[in-house]
Design an enzyme around this catalytic site. Structure first.
Site, PDB file in Angstrom:
ATOM      1  N   LYS A 111      -0.070   8.742  -3.770  1.00 24.02           N
ATOM      2  CA  LYS A 111      -1.254   8.495  -2.955  1.00 24.02           C
ATOM      3  C   LYS A 111      -0.748   8.071  -1.584  1.00 24.02           C
ATOM      4  O   LYS A 111      -0.207   6.982  -1.419  1.00 24.02           O
ATOM      5  CB  LYS A 111      -2.138   7.396  -3.558  1.00 24.02           C
ATOM      6  CG  LYS A 111      -3.274   7.010  -2.613  1.00 24.02           C
ATOM      7  CD  LYS A 111      -4.065   5.801  -3.060  1.00 24.02           C
ATOM      8  CE  LYS A 111      -4.707   5.143  -1.839  1.00 24.02           C
ATOM      9  NZ  LYS A 111      -5.626   4.048  -2.160  1.00 24.02           N
ATOM     10  N   GLY A 172     -11.669  -2.114   0.452  1.00 23.31           N
ATOM     11  CA  GLY A 172     -12.032  -3.464   0.011  1.00 23.31           C
ATOM     12  C   GLY A 172     -13.316  -4.006   0.617  1.00 23.31           C
ATOM     13  O   GLY A 172     -13.681  -5.152   0.367  1.00 23.31           O
ATOM     14  N   ALA A 203     -11.828   4.344  -1.805  1.00 16.90           N
ATOM     15  CA  ALA A 203     -12.031   3.086  -1.059  1.00 16.90           C
ATOM     16  C   ALA A 203     -13.468   2.878  -0.603  1.00 16.90           C
ATOM     17  O   ALA A 203     -14.185   3.822  -0.286  1.00 16.90           O
ATOM     18  CB  ALA A 203     -11.112   2.996   0.149  1.00 16.90           C
ATOM     19  N   GLY A 204     -13.839   1.622  -0.606  1.00 20.44           N
ATOM     20  CA  GLY A 204     -15.102   1.214  -0.017  1.00 20.44           C
ATOM     21  C   GLY A 204     -16.226   0.961  -0.993  1.00 20.44           C
ATOM     22  O   GLY A 204     -17.218   0.328  -0.633  1.00 20.44           O
ATOM     23  N   ASN A 225     -10.645  -0.191  -6.568  1.00 20.53           N
ATOM     24  CA  ASN A 225      -9.857  -1.310  -7.065  1.00 20.53           C
ATOM     25  C   ASN A 225     -10.620  -2.625  -6.929  1.00 20.53           C
ATOM     26  O   ASN A 225     -11.036  -3.227  -7.907  1.00 20.53           O
ATOM     27  CB  ASN A 225      -8.519  -1.367  -6.305  1.00 20.53           C
ATOM     28  CG  ASN A 225      -7.560  -2.427  -6.860  1.00 20.53           C
ATOM     29  OD1 ASN A 225      -7.929  -3.318  -7.615  1.00 20.53           O
ATOM     30  ND2 ASN A 225      -6.319  -2.346  -6.486  1.00 20.53           N
ATOM     31  N   THR A 226     -10.848  -3.043  -5.674  1.00 19.18           N
ATOM     32  CA  THR A 226     -11.422  -4.362  -5.423  1.00 19.18           C
ATOM     33  C   THR A 226     -12.765  -4.570  -6.110  1.00 19.18           C
ATOM     34  O   THR A 226     -13.054  -5.667  -6.596  1.00 19.18           O
ATOM     35  CB  THR A 226     -11.597  -4.570  -3.904  1.00 19.18           C
ATOM     36  OG1 THR A 226     -10.378  -4.213  -3.260  1.00 19.18           O
ATOM     37  CG2 THR A 226     -11.927  -6.020  -3.575  1.00 19.18           C
TER      38      THR A 226
END
Lengths: 286, 67
Positions: A111, A172, A203-204, A225-226
Site C-alpha cells: 500500500k 483518521g 481512509a476517512g 483503521n481508526t
C-alpha cells in the site's frame, strides 16, 4: 437469509483474491488482543501493517505478528509516514523482505502512501506517481493511496498501479466520503473500459454508513483503521463495518432507485376513500 | 572494535561480526526483521555471511500496527 443469498465472491486485486471487501488496519488499538478480536469480528482476510525500526533494548517484547495468523490474513505492508518517493521505495522493499521470510502472500504487494503534508496527511500526487513507477518496475503490485482527484487516479493507473485507492476524506478524520461525485468520476475513469479494475476507498470513514455509502457508489472495497480502533466499542464497530460493507455492496448490485423531487405513493390510488385538496395530485396544478 | 550505526544509534561491535550475529546479540528474531546496510537490503539468506564494516549504517525494521 440475506447473507446466504448474496452472491459476492469477494475482490480480486492483481494476483490476490480476498473474500472480504473490507481491508482493516492494525494500528491504534488499545492492545493487541483487542486488535486481534476486532479483526475477527470485521470478517476481513487482509490487514495493513507498517514497517518501523526495531527497539534495540528490550528484545522482542510483544510483537504484532504474535497476534496475526499469517495463514489467515494476507498482510498488506504500507509505506505510511513517508514523505518522498525514495523513502517509500525503501520501506516497501523492507516490508517485502520481512513478508517473504514469513512466507506470507503479501510479500509482492504494497500500500503506497507518500504524504505531502503532516497536518492533512494528504498524498503528494507527484511523489506518489514517481514511487508507483519505481515500485512497478521493481515487480511490486502497487495499491496507491491517493486523493479523490480523478485525473491523478487515471495517471496512477497508467503508471501501472494494481489498484487506485482514493481517500473518502483525510486519514483518521472520520468525515466519511466528502465528495461522492469525485469518487464516481474516478470509478468511471478507472473502470469504464476495464470493469474488473479494483478501486478501493482508503481512509476517512467514520462509521458503518460511511462504508455502505462508499460501497453503494460501486467501489470494490473499503480500507479503514481508526473508525474501528478508536470507536467506543471496537468489537461492536467491527461487526457494524462488516455489515455496512455487505449492505453497501448488495445495494450497489441491486441498484438504487433514482432520486426524484416529488413523492410517489406506495399504496394504490384505486379504491381510495378520502377527499383531496386539489383535483390533481400535483400541487398548484388543479 | 568496529563502529556502526544501528537505527540512528552509534554502537561498537566486535570485528568481523555478521548481520546474523548482531541480531542474536540484540535478541531480535531474524524471521521478523529486515536489515538494510548502507541503503541496500541484506537478504535473509545472506545474514550469516554478511560481515559488517567500520562506518556501516544499518536499519533494522519489523512490522508494527498501521493503517
Amino acid at each position: 437469509m440475506l447473507f446466504e443469498d448474496s452472491q459476492d465472491d469477494g475482490i480480486q486485486i492483481g494476483s490476490h483474491h480476498l473474500a472480504s471487501r473490507l481491508i482493516v488496519g492494525t494500528g491504534k488499538y488499545d492492545d493487541l488482543e483487542l486488535m486481534r478480536d476486532s479483526l475477527d469480528r470485521s470478517g476481513t482476510d487482509c490487514v495493513t501493517v507498517a514497517v518501523r525500526r526495531e527497539r534495540l533494548y528490550d528484545g522482542d517484547g510483544r510483537n504484532l505478528l504474535d497476534f496475526l495468523d499469517p495463514q489467515k490474513f494476507t498482510l498488506l505492508p504500507n509505506t505510511a509516514g513517508c514523505y518522498n518517493a525514495r523513502d517509500a521505495v525503501r520501506v516497501a522493499r523492507m516490508g517485502r523482505e520481512i513478508l517473504s521470510q514469513l512466507g506470507n502472500p503479501g510479500a509482492d504487494w504494497v500500500k503506497l502512501e507518500v504524504l505531502g503534508d503532516a497536518k492533512t496527511l494528504l498524498p503528494d500526487p507527484v511523489a506518489t506517481l514517481e514511487a508507483t513507477r519505481q515500485l512497478v518496475e521493481d515487480g511490486f503490485q502497487v495499491l496507491c493511496y491517493t486523493s479523490d482527484d480523478p485525473i491523478v487516479a487515471r495517471r496512477l493507473k497508467e503508471a501501472g498501479a494494481t489498484s487506485v485507492m482514493p481517500a473518502g476524506s483525510p486519514i483518521g478524520s472520520g468525515q466519511g466520503v466528502l465528495n461522492p461525485n469525485n469518487i464516481k468520476i474516478c470509478l468511471e475513469y478507472l473502470k469504464g473500459d476495464d470493469p474488473s479494475y479494483p478501486v478501493i476507498v482508503d481512509a476517512g470513514v467514520g462509521t458503518a454508513s460511511d462504508v455502505a455509502e462508499a460501497m453503494e457508489l460501486g467501489v470494490d472495497g473499503v480500507l479503514l483503521n481508526t473508525a474501528i480502533a478508536h470507536a467506543r466499542d471496537p468489537l461492536g464497530m467491527a461487526t457494524a463495518m462488516k455489515l455496512g460493507c455487505e449492505a453497501g455492496r448488495l445495494a450497489y448490485q441491486a441498484g438504487r432507485i433514482p432520486k426524484a423531487l416529488y413523492a410517489t405513493a406506495s399504496s394504490p390510488e384505486e379504491g381510495l376513500v378520502s377527499t383531496r385538496p386539489y383535483k390533481s395530485r400535483f400541487w398548484g396544478r388543479p | 572494535m568496529t563502529r556502526v550505526t544501528i537505527n540512528g544509534e552509534v554502537r561498537e561491535i566486535a570485528d568481523q561480526t555478521t548481520v546474523a550475529q548482531l541480531l542474536t546479540q540484540l535478541e531480535l528474531n531474524d524471521q521478523r526483521v529486515a536489515v538494510e546496510v548502507n541503503l541496500e537490503i541484506v537478504p535473509h539468506q545472506t545474514h550469516h555471511q554478511f560481515i559488517l564494516n567500520e562506518g556501516d549504517e544499518l536499519e533494522v525494521v519489523t512490522l508494527v500496527g498501521g493503517g
